[in-house]
Write a protein that holds these residues in place. Structure first.
Motif, PDB file in Angstrom:
ATOM      1  N   GLY A  67       0.876  -1.205  -0.070  1.00  0.00           N
ATOM      2  CA  GLY A  67      -0.008  -0.016  -0.042  1.00  0.00           C
ATOM      3  C   GLY A  67       0.904   1.379  -0.023  1.00  0.00           C
ATOM      4  O   GLY A  67       0.211   2.412   0.045  1.00  0.00           O
ATOM      5  N   GLU A  75      -3.219  -4.745   2.402  1.00  0.00           N
ATOM      6  CA  GLU A  75      -2.335  -3.437   2.365  1.00  0.00           C
ATOM      7  C   GLU A  75      -0.871  -3.873   2.506  1.00  0.00           C
ATOM      8  O   GLU A  75       0.074  -2.995   1.885  1.00  0.00           O
ATOM      9  CB  GLU A  75      -2.711  -2.645   3.685  1.00  0.00           C
ATOM     10  CG  GLU A  75      -2.014  -1.335   3.728  1.00  0.00           C
ATOM     11  CD  GLU A  75      -2.482  -0.333   4.940  1.00  0.00           C
ATOM     12  OE1 GLU A  75      -2.296   0.747   4.629  1.00  0.00           O
ATOM     13  OE2 GLU A  75      -3.225  -0.860   5.542  1.00  0.00           O
ATOM     14  N   GLY A 126      -0.029  -7.128  -0.816  1.00  0.00           N
ATOM     15  CA  GLY A 126      -0.426  -6.833  -2.132  1.00  0.00           C
ATOM     16  C   GLY A 126      -1.263  -8.231  -2.327  1.00  0.00           C
ATOM     17  O   GLY A 126      -2.133  -8.692  -1.708  1.00  0.00           O
ATOM     18  N   ASP A 154      -7.470  -4.940   5.353  1.00  0.00           N
ATOM     19  CA  ASP A 154      -6.673  -3.811   6.029  1.00  0.00           C
ATOM     20  C   ASP A 154      -6.518  -4.239   7.389  1.00  0.00           C
ATOM     21  O   ASP A 154      -7.431  -4.294   8.140  1.00  0.00           O
ATOM     22  CB  ASP A 154      -7.304  -2.626   5.787  1.00  0.00           C
ATOM     23  CG  ASP A 154      -6.261  -1.355   6.423  1.00  0.00           C
ATOM     24  OD1 ASP A 154      -5.251  -1.776   6.825  1.00  0.00           O
ATOM     25  OD2 ASP A 154      -6.592  -0.163   6.313  1.00  0.00           O
ATOM     26  N   ARG A 170      -7.152   6.673   0.127  1.00  0.00           N
ATOM     27  CA  ARG A 170      -7.339   5.328  -0.484  1.00  0.00           C
ATOM     28  C   ARG A 170      -8.698   4.799  -0.233  1.00  0.00           C
ATOM     29  O   ARG A 170      -9.070   4.667   0.804  1.00  0.00           O
ATOM     30  CB  ARG A 170      -6.305   4.350  -0.065  1.00  0.00           C
ATOM     31  CG  ARG A 170      -5.073   4.453  -0.566  1.00  0.00           C
ATOM     32  CD  ARG A 170      -4.228   3.203  -0.104  1.00  0.00           C
ATOM     33  NE  ARG A 170      -4.515   2.687   1.252  1.00  0.00           N
ATOM     34  CZ  ARG A 170      -3.566   2.131   1.782  1.00  0.00           C
ATOM     35  NH1 ARG A 170      -2.522   1.621   1.224  1.00  0.00           N
ATOM     36  NH2 ARG A 170      -3.945   1.456   3.119  1.00  0.00           N
ATOM     37  N   PHE A 188      -9.614   1.749  -1.103  1.00  0.00           N
ATOM     38  CA  PHE A 188      -9.507   0.456  -0.415  1.00  0.00           C
ATOM     39  C   PHE A 188      -9.673   0.416   1.090  1.00  0.00           C
ATOM     40  O   PHE A 188     -10.450  -0.593   1.341  1.00  0.00           O
ATOM     41  CB  PHE A 188      -7.927   0.073  -0.676  1.00  0.00           C
ATOM     42  CG  PHE A 188      -7.651  -1.149   0.025  1.00  0.00           C
ATOM     43  CD1 PHE A 188      -7.670  -2.373  -0.796  1.00  0.00           C
ATOM     44  CD2 PHE A 188      -7.278  -1.216   1.314  1.00  0.00           C
ATOM     45  CE1 PHE A 188      -7.193  -3.494  -0.272  1.00  0.00           C
ATOM     46  CE2 PHE A 188      -6.606  -2.594   1.811  1.00  0.00           C
ATOM     47  CZ  PHE A 188      -6.680  -3.331   1.186  1.00  0.00           C
ATOM     48  N   ASP A 189      -9.297   1.296   1.858  1.00  0.00           N
ATOM     49  CA  ASP A 189      -9.636   1.237   3.298  1.00  0.00           C
ATOM     50  C   ASP A 189     -11.218   1.321   3.789  1.00  0.00           C
ATOM     51  O   ASP A 189     -11.439   0.860   4.751  1.00  0.00           O
ATOM     52  CB  ASP A 189      -8.868   2.391   4.106  1.00  0.00           C
ATOM     53  CG  ASP A 189      -7.499   2.230   3.632  1.00  0.00           C
ATOM     54  OD1 ASP A 189      -6.975   1.286   3.536  1.00  0.00           O
ATOM     55  OD2 ASP A 189      -6.798   3.391   3.995  1.00  0.00           O
ATOM     56  N   SER A 206      -8.911  -0.814  -5.683  1.00  0.00           N
ATOM     57  CA  SER A 206      -7.439  -1.195  -5.600  1.00  0.00           C
ATOM     58  C   SER A 206      -6.551  -0.332  -4.782  1.00  0.00           C
ATOM     59  O   SER A 206      -7.084   0.332  -3.830  1.00  0.00           O
ATOM     60  CB  SER A 206      -6.526  -0.704  -7.242  1.00  0.00           C
ATOM     61  OG  SER A 206      -6.432   0.444  -7.100  1.00  0.00           O
ATOM     62  N   LEU A 207      -5.198  -0.731  -4.690  1.00  0.00           N
ATOM     63  CA  LEU A 207      -4.505   0.126  -3.476  1.00  0.00           C
ATOM     64  C   LEU A 207      -4.072   1.472  -3.877  1.00  0.00           C
ATOM     65  O   LEU A 207      -3.687   2.276  -3.100  1.00  0.00           O
ATOM     66  CB  LEU A 207      -3.202  -0.722  -3.110  1.00  0.00           C
ATOM     67  CG  LEU A 207      -3.454  -2.189  -2.441  1.00  0.00           C
ATOM     68  CD1 LEU A 207      -2.101  -2.866  -2.385  1.00  0.00           C
ATOM     69  CD2 LEU A 207      -3.841  -1.746  -1.080  1.00  0.00           C
ATOM     70  N   ASP A 208      -4.191   1.459  -5.263  1.00  0.00           N
ATOM     71  CA  ASP A 208      -3.777   2.834  -5.798  1.00  0.00           C
ATOM     72  C   ASP A 208      -4.594   3.987  -5.774  1.00  0.00           C
ATOM     73  O   ASP A 208      -4.458   5.056  -6.256  1.00  0.00           O
ATOM     74  CB  ASP A 208      -3.198   2.699  -7.332  1.00  0.00           C
ATOM     75  CG  ASP A 208      -1.812   1.787  -7.228  1.00  0.00           C
ATOM     76  OD1 ASP A 208      -1.178   1.725  -6.145  1.00  0.00           O
ATOM     77  OD2 ASP A 208      -1.650   0.857  -7.852  1.00  0.00           O
TER      78      ASP A 208
END
Length: 252
Positions: free
Chosen positions: A19, A53, A56, A70, A193, A195-196, A225-227
């Protein structure tokens, strides 16, 4: 996990995680517990992938379901011994936040858990999640903010309209509390993010809440995604969200 919070051992740093943040022992230990359970599930014949996180993407034989993990949402709190951090788990059947099928947010300090299943509802502590009615019709009773100092300045129109402000340091728990009406509004005025937030956004949606970016665009269409990063404006009702969005637009 809890014995490591606020200790020198818990603050031991490792490599940068998937992450983009430096992995600490509190993160590594929590993730190890989660992956032990997931490996056991895979051993029983289930096929899925995991996006965490720290490590990957890891495949257990299939692209979907995709499990987002997470292990410590609010890891700075955990590192410093601030007793407010949680575990976020979400299960997706597609690539975007709207594809979240089930989600869980666990407060690792109190044991309180928020859960949701798409189109079936949301629960707090195993009981159907009910939304606290709004008490002050002229102002926001409690405004929740993402935890950077600059968030106060960027969210100034909302701050001026609020009776009280809370900055918890955990996105997952903050949005879960918004779903229950504990916060009238939660705002992350800087890009964070997505993602969280996956599990919490499902909990919010299942209780009739609304989540957009600060321009009013739905965040559910974003890739999980993490991005992927976005600003966030959450409310437990359409009316509260519209009120907050109008304040932001007026200021802009």
């Amino acid at each position: 996990m809890l014995p490591l919070s606020g200790t020198d051992a818990g603050r031991i740093k490792f490599e940068v995680g998937a992450g983009g943040d430096r992995t600490m022992e509190v993160d590594r230990a929590a993730e190890a517990v989660v992956f032990k359970e997931l490996v056991s599930v895979a051993g029983n014949g289930e096929r899925f992938s995991v996006l965490s996180e720290e490590v990957g993407l890891r495949s257990f034989g299939a692209d979907y379901p995709l499990i987002l993990v997470d292990p410590v949402d609010g890891s700075l709190n955990a590192k410093q011994g601030v007793p407010l951090f949680g575990l976020m788990l979400a299960v997706l059947d597609g690539p975007t936040i709207d594809h979240t099928v089930a989600g869980s947010v666990l407060n690792l300090n109190t044991g309180e858990e928020w859960t949701a299943i798409r189109k079936e509802g949301a629960w707090r502590g195993g009981e159907p999640l009910s939304v606290i009615p709004r008490e002050d019709r002229k102002r926001f009773q409690i405004l929740g903010l993402e935890s950077s100092p600059s968030a106060l300045k960027l969210a100034q129109p909302l701050v001026e309209h609020a009776n009280k402000i809370r900055i918890l340091g955990s996105m997952a728990i903050s949005i879960a509390l918004t779903a229950s009406g504990a916060f009238d509004i939660f705002c992350a005025p800087k890009r964070v993010r997505v993602f969280d937030m996956a599990a919490s956004l499902l909990i919010l949606a299942e209780t009739g809440g609304v989540a957009t970016d600060l321009q009013g665009n739905p965040v559910g269409l974003l890739e999980a995604s993490l991005d992927t990063r976005t600003t966030v404006l959450c409310a437990p009702s359409d009316a509260l969200h519209a009120e907050a969005l109008a304040l932001i637009e007026k200021s802009a």
